[in-house]
Design an enzyme around this catalytic site. Structure first.
Site, PDB file in Angstrom:
ATOM      1  N   ALA A 129       0.898  -1.498   0.047  1.00 56.28           N
ATOM      2  CA  ALA A 129       0.104   0.153  -0.012  1.00 56.28           C
ATOM      3  C   ALA A 129       0.873   1.128   0.008  1.00 56.28           C
ATOM      4  O   ALA A 129       0.738   2.385  -0.775  1.00 56.28           O
ATOM      5  CB  ALA A 129      -0.883  -0.017   1.276  1.00 56.28           C
ATOM      6  N   TRP A 168       6.516 -10.879   3.191  1.00 60.39           N
ATOM      7  CA  TRP A 168       6.206 -12.242   3.780  1.00 60.39           C
ATOM      8  C   TRP A 168       5.000 -12.909   3.385  1.00 60.39           C
ATOM      9  O   TRP A 168       4.813 -14.076   3.470  1.00 60.39           O
ATOM     10  CB  TRP A 168       6.140 -11.968   5.443  1.00 60.39           C
ATOM     11  CG  TRP A 168       7.494 -11.833   5.989  1.00 60.39           C
ATOM     12  CD1 TRP A 168       8.471 -11.167   5.689  1.00 60.39           C
ATOM     13  CD2 TRP A 168       7.738 -12.211   7.290  1.00 60.39           C
ATOM     14  NE1 TRP A 168       9.495 -11.463   6.336  1.00 60.39           N
ATOM     15  CE2 TRP A 168       8.975 -11.769   7.700  1.00 60.39           C
ATOM     16  CE3 TRP A 168       6.896 -13.031   8.569  1.00 60.39           C
ATOM     17  CZ2 TRP A 168       9.695 -12.266   8.879  1.00 60.39           C
ATOM     18  CZ3 TRP A 168       7.819 -13.482   9.605  1.00 60.39           C
ATOM     19  CH2 TRP A 168       8.930 -13.028   9.687  1.00 60.39           C
ATOM     20  N   ALA A 169       4.142 -12.161   2.546  1.00 56.08           N
ATOM     21  CA  ALA A 169       2.923 -12.836   1.910  1.00 56.08           C
ATOM     22  C   ALA A 169       3.055 -13.826   0.832  1.00 56.08           C
ATOM     23  O   ALA A 169       3.864 -13.605  -0.113  1.00 56.08           O
ATOM     24  CB  ALA A 169       2.144 -11.480   1.231  1.00 56.08           C
ATOM     25  N   GLN A 170       2.798 -15.086   1.329  1.00 54.18           N
ATOM     26  CA  GLN A 170       2.972 -16.211   0.450  1.00 54.18           C
ATOM     27  C   GLN A 170       1.634 -16.436  -0.390  1.00 54.18           C
ATOM     28  O   GLN A 170       1.921 -16.748  -1.731  1.00 54.18           O
ATOM     29  CB  GLN A 170       2.958 -17.534   1.394  1.00 54.18           C
ATOM     30  CG  GLN A 170       4.204 -17.481   2.051  1.00 54.18           C
ATOM     31  CD  GLN A 170       4.161 -18.906   3.075  1.00 54.18           C
ATOM     32  OE1 GLN A 170       2.868 -20.019   3.158  1.00 54.18           O
ATOM     33  NE2 GLN A 170       5.106 -19.389   3.952  1.00 54.18           N
ATOM     34  N   GLU A 217      -8.145 -20.732  -3.587  1.00 55.31           N
ATOM     35  CA  GLU A 217      -7.765 -20.605  -2.464  1.00 55.31           C
ATOM     36  C   GLU A 217      -9.220 -20.518  -1.583  1.00 55.31           C
ATOM     37  O   GLU A 217     -10.268 -20.825  -2.301  1.00 55.31           O
ATOM     38  CB  GLU A 217      -7.005 -19.359  -1.801  1.00 55.31           C
ATOM     39  CG  GLU A 217      -5.629 -19.387  -2.138  1.00 55.31           C
ATOM     40  CD  GLU A 217      -4.774 -18.215  -1.955  1.00 55.31           C
ATOM     41  OE1 GLU A 217      -5.163 -17.276  -1.097  1.00 55.31           O
ATOM     42  OE2 GLU A 217      -3.596 -18.118  -2.231  1.00 55.31           O
ATOM     43  N   ASP A 263       2.028   0.124  15.674  1.00 56.71           N
ATOM     44  CA  ASP A 263       2.478   1.777  15.764  1.00 56.71           C
ATOM     45  C   ASP A 263       1.719   2.708  14.959  1.00 56.71           C
ATOM     46  O   ASP A 263       1.333   3.811  15.710  1.00 56.71           O
ATOM     47  CB  ASP A 263       4.153   1.894  15.400  1.00 56.71           C
ATOM     48  CG  ASP A 263       4.844   1.137  16.032  1.00 56.71           C
ATOM     49  OD1 ASP A 263       4.921   0.936  17.181  1.00 56.71           O
ATOM     50  OD2 ASP A 263       5.919   0.564  15.169  1.00 56.71           O
ATOM     51  N   HIS A 288      -4.725 -17.185  10.812  1.00 58.47           N
ATOM     52  CA  HIS A 288      -4.488 -17.941   9.629  1.00 58.47           C
ATOM     53  C   HIS A 288      -4.394 -19.459  10.178  1.00 58.47           C
ATOM     54  O   HIS A 288      -3.928 -19.855  11.366  1.00 58.47           O
ATOM     55  CB  HIS A 288      -3.155 -17.639   9.248  1.00 58.47           C
ATOM     56  CG  HIS A 288      -3.022 -18.291   7.626  1.00 58.47           C
ATOM     57  ND1 HIS A 288      -2.758 -19.790   7.370  1.00 58.47           N
ATOM     58  CD2 HIS A 288      -3.335 -17.667   6.525  1.00 58.47           C
ATOM     59  CE1 HIS A 288      -2.849 -19.902   6.147  1.00 58.47           C
ATOM     60  NE2 HIS A 288      -2.894 -18.732   5.334  1.00 58.47           N
ATOM     61  N   ARG A 326     -11.447 -18.655   6.534  1.00 62.13           N
ATOM     62  CA  ARG A 326     -10.299 -18.913   7.659  1.00 62.13           C
ATOM     63  C   ARG A 326     -10.729 -18.905   9.012  1.00 62.13           C
ATOM     64  O   ARG A 326     -10.371 -19.905   9.694  1.00 62.13           O
ATOM     65  CB  ARG A 326      -9.308 -17.784   7.281  1.00 62.13           C
ATOM     66  CG  ARG A 326      -8.482 -18.076   6.231  1.00 62.13           C
ATOM     67  CD  ARG A 326      -7.527 -16.646   5.846  1.00 62.13           C
ATOM     68  NE  ARG A 326      -6.595 -16.858   4.749  1.00 62.13           N
ATOM     69  CZ  ARG A 326      -5.832 -16.223   4.508  1.00 62.13           C
ATOM     70  NH1 ARG A 326      -5.643 -15.101   5.030  1.00 62.13           N
ATOM     71  NH2 ARG A 326      -4.887 -16.244   3.299  1.00 62.13           N
ATOM     72  N   HIS A 346      -2.759 -13.376  11.883  1.00 61.59           N
ATOM     73  CA  HIS A 346      -2.287 -13.122  10.584  1.00 61.59           C
ATOM     74  C   HIS A 346      -2.557 -11.832  10.011  1.00 61.59           C
ATOM     75  O   HIS A 346      -1.509 -11.312   9.371  1.00 61.59           O
ATOM     76  CB  HIS A 346      -2.778 -14.225   9.897  1.00 61.59           C
ATOM     77  CG  HIS A 346      -2.136 -14.138   8.433  1.00 61.59           C
ATOM     78  ND1 HIS A 346      -0.944 -14.386   8.139  1.00 61.59           N
ATOM     79  CD2 HIS A 346      -3.037 -13.911   7.258  1.00 61.59           C
ATOM     80  CE1 HIS A 346      -0.733 -14.278   6.662  1.00 61.59           C
ATOM     81  NE2 HIS A 346      -1.863 -14.083   6.334  1.00 61.59           N
ATOM     82  N   ARG A 398     -11.450 -11.471   6.280  1.00 61.87           N
ATOM     83  CA  ARG A 398     -10.892 -11.052   4.989  1.00 61.87           C
ATOM     84  C   ARG A 398     -10.786 -12.381   4.147  1.00 61.87           C
ATOM     85  O   ARG A 398     -10.344 -13.415   4.775  1.00 61.87           O
ATOM     86  CB  ARG A 398      -9.400 -10.604   5.231  1.00 61.87           C
ATOM     87  CG  ARG A 398      -8.785 -10.468   3.969  1.00 61.87           C
ATOM     88  CD  ARG A 398      -7.343  -9.893   4.059  1.00 61.87           C
ATOM     89  NE  ARG A 398      -6.649 -10.879   4.820  1.00 61.87           N
ATOM     90  CZ  ARG A 398      -5.658 -11.612   4.250  1.00 61.87           C
ATOM     91  NH1 ARG A 398      -5.601 -11.591   2.935  1.00 61.87           N
ATOM     92  NH2 ARG A 398      -4.803 -12.420   4.855  1.00 61.87           N
ATOM     93  N   LEU A 428      -3.617  -8.000  -0.731  1.00 61.60           N
ATOM     94  CA  LEU A 428      -2.768  -7.335  -1.632  1.00 61.60           C
ATOM     95  C   LEU A 428      -3.313  -6.556  -2.798  1.00 61.60           C
ATOM     96  O   LEU A 428      -2.988  -5.482  -3.190  1.00 61.60           O
ATOM     97  CB  LEU A 428      -1.937  -8.341  -2.528  1.00 61.60           C
ATOM     98  CG  LEU A 428      -0.678  -9.098  -1.673  1.00 61.60           C
ATOM     99  CD1 LEU A 428       0.020 -10.154  -2.470  1.00 61.60           C
ATOM    100  CD2 LEU A 428       0.151  -7.922  -0.929  1.00 61.60           C
TER     101      LEU A 428
END
Length: 559
Positions: free
Chosen positions: A34, A63-65, A132, A231, A252, A298, A357, A392, A398
């Site tokens: 983003a 890190w997103a698979q 998915e 933060d 996840h 999920r 996650h 989600r 993404l």
């Protein structure tokens, strides 16, 4: 919630006139999908500074698979993608926001391909669409099997570094957003930051865009990198922004579970290619809970795993990948991670357990990032646009980063947003009667460990009023010993931010006396129409603001 959480406007005292001054048109806080997409768009209208707290390889994006969900095939449709998103969102998705983002998704993904994004293709050069959970058709596009996030990060980083109008400040910690006064509606003028080499800095901006990612480190078990310490949420709350739907934290279902090891993510795409979940007796159990089996949303899969473990004992279930042909080529990143623990998924079962996650709640914003605070936009995981609702849909994050990042960047570049133009520097003096923390006086690592364990036990996958009350009491206790101090380094600031955002998640979860999506309560098991609303929390207010699930035009009016 203890009043200490609302008393702090700034984490540290300062005098702006005594600090280094940096000026830019657009300040982007966060360097994942983003933030980087914002920067590329915003640079068309002026200078941009992007703050990255950690190495670019340590963003949630990198890190997103999982892949990018988008309608790129004639066999698919916008209506189908919208319907799947709404079903997963369990009644809390803002419908027009979903439609707008899904509709723009194909163009934004095609744009990334033109910029050099290398997605997986078949022998004929056609894009390969994967399956998915909770998607009705194959519409997930991957890079190198399970390294989509890393490829997105690479592509956008290259675009940013090749743009002379964009400066990337690495290792830069966001302390707080600057406002000229501590009052509702005060505009954001930039940020106070800390760099290990240059110290405190004032960065003044016409438009400040929060793209700081999530809060997974709140939980003992998480797939997030160590920088995901909430933060951005905390700084926005202190500056007067509304934190919405904080109760909704997605877990996840399949993180590698080995005592003492990091919780390596096992992508949903593995189940999409046929992997099965087995209980302690080697029995496939997911169809006992949902007819979609391992491809259920999920929240359903995570709760099913927890239930199965509670019934049979033990600490994990098994993921059976043995029927996936050529696993190491299909999922090279996961295969490499498993090999570090001498696990061969072609011949052995993989121990898995759910882990925190994705932070679904966040700073209330519309699809272009407007927050209702002048001068402040929010995008990506830091924002709550109404796309994800209560849960989600896989690989929509993404997509959201690309679409909303571009829209927010265009607002900043074109100056069409009524919030821009506020960033002129003004002398600001912040004093405090709090005392400096004495090194050794407070064991921050112990507070971190206790906080994360308490959130996992009491505000985790399954919740109850008594446990939420226990969590609130513990958070208040730690606040009395932590929020009354001024720290001079990131560990202390992160601890204060985690305590604040943990209290917001707990407060929202206690208020939402129902079960919906990834918020499940044993004492309120029904999904209630009266809670088909967004709950928003602002500093200094003890009760939430309530907004209904709305159309896109109505959503803009309510932020």
């Amino acid at each position: 919630m203890n009043s200490l959480f609302d008393e702090r406007r700034y984490l540290i005292p300062f005098r702006s006139t005594l600090l280094p001054q940096i000026f830019t048109d657009t300040l982007v806080i966060g360097a994942g999908v983003a933030g980087m997409r914002v920067a590329v768009a915003a640079a068309d209208g002026g200078d941009v500074i992007v703050l990255s707290k950690s190495e670019l390889s340590q963003t949630n994006t990198a890190w997103a698979q999982g892949g990018i969900a988008a309608v790129m095939d004639e066999a698919d449709s916008v209506d189908g993608h919208v319907a799947d998103t709404l079903e997963a969102g369990a009644g809390l998705c803002d419908v027009e926001v979903v439609r707008d983002i899904v509709t723009d998704g194909s163009d934004r993904l095609a744009e990334m391909i033109r910029w050099g994004l290398m997605l997986d293709r078949d022998a004929d050069g056609q894009l390969i669409a994967g399956q998915e959970g909770a998607h009705g058709v194959r519409r997930i596009y991957h890079a190198r099997g399970d390294q989509t996030g890393a490829e997105v990060q690479r592509c956008l980083t290259e675009c940013v570094r090749n743009n002379d109008r964009i400066r990337l400040f690495g290792g830069c910690f966001l302390l707080d957003l600057i406002t000229p006064a501590d009052e509702p509606g005060a505009p954001v003028l930039g940020a106070v930051t800390h760099h290990p080499k240059f110290g405190l800095q004032m960065i003044w901006a016409r438009t400040t865009i929060l793209a700081s990612g999530g809060a997974g480190v709140l939980y003992r078990e998480t797939t997030n990198p160590s920088a995901a310490t909430a933060d951005g949420f905390a700084a926005a709350y202190r500056a007067g922004a509304t934190i919405t739907d904080a109760a909704f934290v997605q877990f996840h279902p399949t993180a590698l579970y080995l005592p003492g090891a990091a919780r390596e993510l096992i992508s949903e795409a593995v189940r999409g290619e046929g992997a099965k979940l087995l209980d302690a007796n080697g029995r496939r159990f997911m169809h006992d809970y949902d007819q979609r089996g391992e491809l259920a949303p999920r929240d359903i899969v995570s709760r099913a795993i927890v239930s199965q473990i509670a019934t049979q004992g033990g600490q994990h279930v098994w993921l059976d990948c043995r029927d996936i042909h050529d696993f190491s080529s299909r999922f090279p990143g996961i295969s490499k991670a498993l090999s570090r623990f001498a696990i061969d998924p072609q011949t052995e079962l993989v121990p898995v357990h759910p882990a925190a996650h994705y932070t679904i709640g966040g700073v209330r914003a519309d699809a272009a990032g407007r927050t209702g605070v002048p001068g402040l936009l929010a995008v990506g995981e830091a924002a709550c646009t109404g796309l994800h609702g209560a849960n989600r849909l896989a690989s929509n994050s993404l997509l959201e980063g690309l679409v909303c990042g571009a829209a927010a960047g265009e607002l900043a570049a074109e100056g069409r947003d009524a919030q821009v133009g506020q960033g002129e520097p003004r002398p600001i003096k912040v004093v405090s009667d709090l005392r400096q923390a004495d090194s050794g006086e407070l064991d921050l690592s112990d507070v971190w460990s206790s906080l994360r364990s308490a959130m996992w036990r009491n505000v985790g996958i399954v919740r109850a009023g008594s446990r939420l009350a226990d969590a609130s009491e513990m958070l208040d206790f730690w606040a009395r010993y932590t929020l009354d101090k001024i720290f001079d380094g990131p560990e202390g600031w992160e601890t204060q931010n985690l305590l604040l955002v943990g209290a917001l998640v707990t407060r929202s979860a206690d208020w939402r006396k129902e079960s919906r999506g990834c918020h499940a309560r044993t004492d309120f098991t029904e999904t209630l129409e009266s809670f088909e609303v967004h709950d928003g929390w602002r500093r200094g207010e003890s009760e939430p603001s309530i907004t209904p699930v709305t159309s896109g035009s109505e959503a803009e009016a309510n932020v």
